[in-house]
Scaffold this motif. Structure first.
Motif, mmCIF file in Angstrom:
data_model
loop_
_atom_site.group_PDB
_atom_site.id
_atom_site.type_symbol
_atom_site.label_atom_id
_atom_site.label_comp_id
_atom_site.label_asym_id
_atom_site.label_seq_id
_atom_site.Cartn_x
_atom_site.Cartn_y
_atom_site.Cartn_z
ATOM 1 N N MET A 451 31.344 -58.620 8.674
ATOM 2 C CA MET A 451 30.330 -59.666 8.523
ATOM 3 C C MET A 451 30.582 -60.451 7.242
ATOM 4 N N ASP A 452 30.221 -61.740 7.250
ATOM 5 C CA ASP A 452 30.290 -62.496 6.004
ATOM 6 C C ASP A 452 29.067 -62.163 5.149
ATOM 7 N N VAL A 453 29.021 -62.698 3.924
ATOM 8 C CA VAL A 453 27.969 -62.285 3.000
ATOM 9 C C VAL A 453 26.576 -62.702 3.469
ATOM 10 N N GLN A 454 26.495 -63.743 4.290
ATOM 11 C CA GLN A 454 25.183 -64.140 4.809
ATOM 12 C C GLN A 454 24.776 -63.271 5.985
ATOM 13 N N ALA A 455 25.660 -63.087 6.942
ATOM 14 C CA ALA A 455 25.342 -62.266 8.108
ATOM 15 C C ALA A 455 25.020 -60.832 7.696
ATOM 16 N N ALA A 456 25.719 -60.329 6.678
ATOM 17 C CA ALA A 456 25.487 -58.958 6.211
ATOM 18 C C ALA A 456 24.079 -58.782 5.669
ATOM 19 N N GLN A 457 23.495 -59.870 5.138
ATOM 20 C CA GLN A 457 22.132 -59.804 4.616
ATOM 21 C C GLN A 457 21.099 -60.122 5.692
ATOM 22 N N ASP A 458 21.466 -60.942 6.658
ATOM 23 C CA ASP A 458 20.557 -61.284 7.745
ATOM 24 C C ASP A 458 20.263 -60.074 8.637
ATOM 25 N N ALA A 459 21.215 -59.177 8.780
ATOM 26 C CA ALA A 459 21.108 -58.076 9.736
ATOM 27 C C ALA A 459 19.864 -57.225 9.461
ATOM 28 N N PRO A 460 19.200 -56.728 10.507
ATOM 29 C CA PRO A 460 17.982 -55.937 10.325
ATOM 30 C C PRO A 460 18.248 -54.623 9.584
ATOM 31 N N ARG A 461 17.183 -54.100 8.978
ATOM 32 C CA ARG A 461 17.274 -52.897 8.151
ATOM 33 C C ARG A 461 16.269 -51.850 8.611
ATOM 34 N N LEU A 462 16.519 -50.630 8.191
ATOM 35 C CA LEU A 462 15.563 -49.546 8.355
ATOM 36 C C LEU A 462 15.646 -48.649 7.130
ATOM 37 N N PHE A 463 14.581 -47.897 6.904
ATOM 38 C CA PHE A 463 14.532 -47.027 5.724
ATOM 39 C C PHE A 463 13.518 -45.927 5.959
ATOM 40 N N ARG A 464 13.918 -44.707 5.649
ATOM 41 C CA ARG A 464 13.025 -43.561 5.808
ATOM 42 C C ARG A 464 12.197 -43.373 4.544
ATOM 43 N N GLN A 465 10.883 -43.372 4.702
ATOM 44 C CA GLN A 465 9.962 -43.210 3.588
ATOM 45 C C GLN A 465 8.763 -42.401 4.057
ATOM 46 N N ASP A 466 8.363 -41.428 3.238
ATOM 47 C CA ASP A 466 7.222 -40.580 3.584
ATOM 48 C C ASP A 466 7.379 -39.967 4.972
ATOM 49 N N GLY A 467 8.606 -39.593 5.316
ATOM 50 C CA GLY A 467 8.877 -38.915 6.575
ATOM 51 C C GLY A 467 8.983 -39.801 7.790
ATOM 52 N N VAL A 468 8.814 -41.124 7.613
ATOM 53 C CA VAL A 468 8.853 -42.052 8.754
ATOM 54 C C VAL A 468 9.971 -43.071 8.534
ATOM 55 N N VAL A 469 10.776 -43.304 9.563
ATOM 56 C CA VAL A 469 11.805 -44.334 9.508
ATOM 57 C C VAL A 469 11.154 -45.669 9.858
ATOM 58 N N GLY A 470 10.956 -46.519 8.834
ATOM 59 C CA GLY A 470 10.419 -47.848 9.062
ATOM 60 C C GLY A 470 11.519 -48.766 9.553
ATOM 61 N N ILE A 471 11.269 -49.478 10.658
ATOM 62 C CA ILE A 471 12.305 -50.268 11.325
ATOM 63 C C ILE A 471 11.870 -51.724 11.401
ATOM 64 N N GLU A 472 12.736 -52.617 10.941
ATOM 65 C CA GLU A 472 12.440 -54.042 11.055
ATOM 66 C C GLU A 472 12.540 -54.500 12.509
ATOM 67 N N ARG A 473 11.877 -55.610 12.807
ATOM 68 C CA ARG A 473 11.788 -56.088 14.183
ATOM 69 C C ARG A 473 13.132 -56.511 14.778
ATOM 70 N N GLY A 474 14.144 -56.722 13.967
ATOM 71 C CA GLY A 474 15.433 -57.141 14.494
ATOM 72 C C GLY A 474 16.150 -56.091 15.322
ATOM 73 N N TYR A 475 15.710 -54.830 15.234
ATOM 74 C CA TYR A 475 16.320 -53.776 16.051
ATOM 75 C C TYR A 475 15.751 -53.790 17.463
ATOM 76 N N ALA A 476 16.614 -53.497 18.447
ATOM 77 C CA ALA A 476 16.176 -53.389 19.836
ATOM 78 C C ALA A 476 15.289 -52.149 20.006
ATOM 79 N N ARG A 477 14.382 -52.209 20.937
ATOM 80 C CA ARG A 477 13.460 -51.096 21.177
ATOM 81 C C ARG A 477 14.212 -49.830 21.587
ATOM 82 N N GLU A 478 15.359 -49.995 22.232
ATOM 83 C CA GLU A 478 16.128 -48.812 22.648
ATOM 84 C C GLU A 478 16.574 -47.970 21.451
ATOM 85 N N VAL A 479 16.787 -48.639 20.302
ATOM 86 C CA VAL A 479 17.180 -47.906 19.096
ATOM 87 C C VAL A 479 16.036 -47.008 18.630
ATOM 88 N N TRP A 480 14.816 -47.521 18.667
ATOM 89 C CA TRP A 480 13.651 -46.706 18.321
ATOM 90 C C TRP A 480 13.606 -45.456 19.214
#
Length: 527
Positions: A451-480
């Motif tokens: 990915m270029d430097v812009q696409a690499a930042q545009d891509a959706p993110r997730l992060f585990r906090q307090d035991g829960v993986v918070g997922i940005e809306r850019g991920y497909a529901r199948e990933v959840w």
């Protein structure tokens, strides 16, 4: 190349000089500084100080700063630690006696002596060209005349207003209400403080009337700060640390920041072939989550003020430890892990990166920690107090237990990437505890998936906090669904995860490529 029929942003391509940061006026100030004869250090400082006015939820002169600097004509990276210390009079025993089991991020005892001003002065004197007085001039003008509030800043103002108390409400609200997008924000108190710093240097902040205002305000709120704590504040140069990933070298600052966590996490993921996985699929996400669990748990056990650490940083970032940790990961099942990252993945940081025509590169991060820091400010001048002492803990004997004169574990980390011995990307990722994970995610998007430097930042993110993986809306529901099947608890994100900026230096083509995160209102600007 991106699909031009879909919303998005292209990277910026320029030849001479470039800045990427989270507020468009700050980017303009940085480029104006370069065109006035300044270098990348000058531009980064000028832009960063302006960000304290444009994004006061994220940063301000009551905060701390870290930087990585690659001088022109050299590939040796210099590290700057301008983080403050707890006041000498604070003690863990006294706080535990008050019934505290953890630091209170909204109490005046969560404020460390702010180190950023000292750091700006030292960097400007040692590596800049124009002098601190000229670098502060744009912010002084905007603080007097006013700066229009951008949408993301307005969003954060609305979220922070309910927590603001005392002088903070007087200096940072409009008729006791949060400022809205398009409103004009003036801060005459900060203009006066910056004017004094421009005339007399950092001592005008750490001594005299300004320091007296900060100390008396903190003492009135029950904190242990004294004038001697402010006078003793210093910014220090440190040797960066680094570790390998996919043939490149990830450069970070040593503790008390947690850049070592990013190196450890990168080296754990380096044991797996991510290129064979879908960049937005569940298998890659699972490996990231598991590597982060291990790296963050190790951080929480070991990383602190280096004067108090019991584990050598060389051992923490050793490939041997990463390989051993990678062996614990089950590719199909989430592990149980009792330790979550400290604090919260707030969006409360600014980051600015600049590369000039001589290829001096600066990676600078500057923060008050939580949104609007402690939500407290000094009475007369309205200096917004950080709450960095919330990064300490109250566990007796722990390396990161709060103590007078000690620096807390810090979440803000500037980064650089090297290839073949040359710096190719100064970058940073905002988002509190997310930052090491974000560093690894960004470089993996580039090195593993092209990915270029812009696409690499545009891509959706997730992060585990307090035991829960918070997922940005850019991920497909199948990933959840797939992550849940592996044993992860998932949930939606209330707000986007952090922000970021990056500049790619194409040495062969004489090209600078800049990108900036859509989760903020900033831009890459250059010529």
């Amino acid at each position: 190349m991106r699909d031009f029929q879909l919303p998005g942003r292209s990277p910026l391509y320029v030849s001479n000089a470039i800045c990427a940061t989270s507020h468009p006026v700050a980017a303009k100030v940085a480029i104006d500084t370069l065109e006035a004869g300044g270098n990348a250090v000058d531009a980064a400082i000028a832009g960063a100080v302006l960000l304290g006015l444009g994004e006061p939820a994220m940063t301000g002169i009551g905060g701390d700063m870290f930087a990585l600097v690659k001088p022109a004509g050299s590939e040796t990276v210099i590290g700057m630690n301008a983080s403050g210390r707890a006041p000498k009079g604070v003690s863990a025993e006294a706080l535990r006696a008050r019934g505290w089991s953890a630091m209170d991020p909204e109490d005046a005892n969560s404020v460390v002596v702010p180190g950023a001003v000292r750091g700006f002065e030292r960097l400007a004197a040692d590596h800049g060209k124009l002098g601190l007085d000229r670098l502060l001039a744009p912010t002084i003008r905007y603080a007097e005349e006013g700066l229009r509030v951008v949408p993301r800043a307005a969003f954060d103002w609305g979220r922070g207003e309910p927590r603001m108390r005392g002088a903070m409400r007087r200096h940072y609200l409009n008729g006791d209400k949060a400022l809205k997008e398009g409103d004009l924000f003036r801060h005459p108190g900060q203009a006066e403080v910056l004017r004094r710093i421009a005339k007399d240097g950092a001592k005008a902040f750490y001594e005299g009337e300004v320091a007296e205002d900060m100390v008396s305000s903190l003492q009135a709120l029950g904190a242990a700060h004294a004038l001697e704590d402010f006078a003793a504040c210093e910014a220090v140069y440190v040797d960066p640390i680094s570790g390998g990933y996919r043939g490149a070298e990830l450069v970070e600052l040593p503790p008390n920041g947690h850049g070592a966590t990013a190196i450890l996490m990168a080296q754990i993921l380096g044991q797996f072939d991510l290129t064979a996985l879908d960049p937005l699929g569940a298998d890659r996400a699972h490996l990231e989550i598991e590597a982060a669990k291990l790296a963050y748990a190790a951080r929480d056990q070991a990383i602190a003020d280096p004067d108090y650490m019991t584990m050598r940083i060389e051992d923490f970032i050793a490939p041997k430890l990463a390989k051993e940790m990678a062996g614990r990961i089950d590719r199909t099942r989430a592990m149980d892990w009792p330790t979550d990252p400290i604090g919260h993945p707030h969006k409360d940081t600014i980051y600015i990166t600049v590369v000039d025509r001589d290829r001096m590169a600066v990676s600078l991060i500057y923060s008050v920690y939580h949104d609007f820091g402690s939500c407290l400010a000094s009475e007369k001048f309205g200096i917004n107090f950080n709450n960095r002492a919330a990064g300490f803990n109250l566990t007796p004997g722990h390396p990161n237990e709060i103590a007078g004169g000690k620096r807390p574990l810090h979440t803000i980390i500037p980064g650089m990437l090297k290839q073949d011995g040359r710096v190719v990307m100064p970058f940073g990722v905002m988002g509190g505890a997310y930052q090491p994970h974000g560093h690894v995610r960004l470089i993996s998007n580039i090195l593993d998936y092209g990915m270029d430097v812009q696409a690499a930042q545009d891509a959706p993110r997730l992060f585990r906090q307090d035991g829960v993986v918070g997922i940005e809306r850019g991920y497909a529901r199948e990933v959840w669904t797939a992550l849940e099947a592996m044993g992860h608890r998932t949930g939606p994100r209330e707000v986007a995860i952090g922000g970021s900026q990056a500049i790619w230096i194409d040495h062969e083509r004489g090209l600078l490529i800049g990108g900036t995160d859509p989760r903020k209102d900033g831009m890459a600007h250059g010529y």
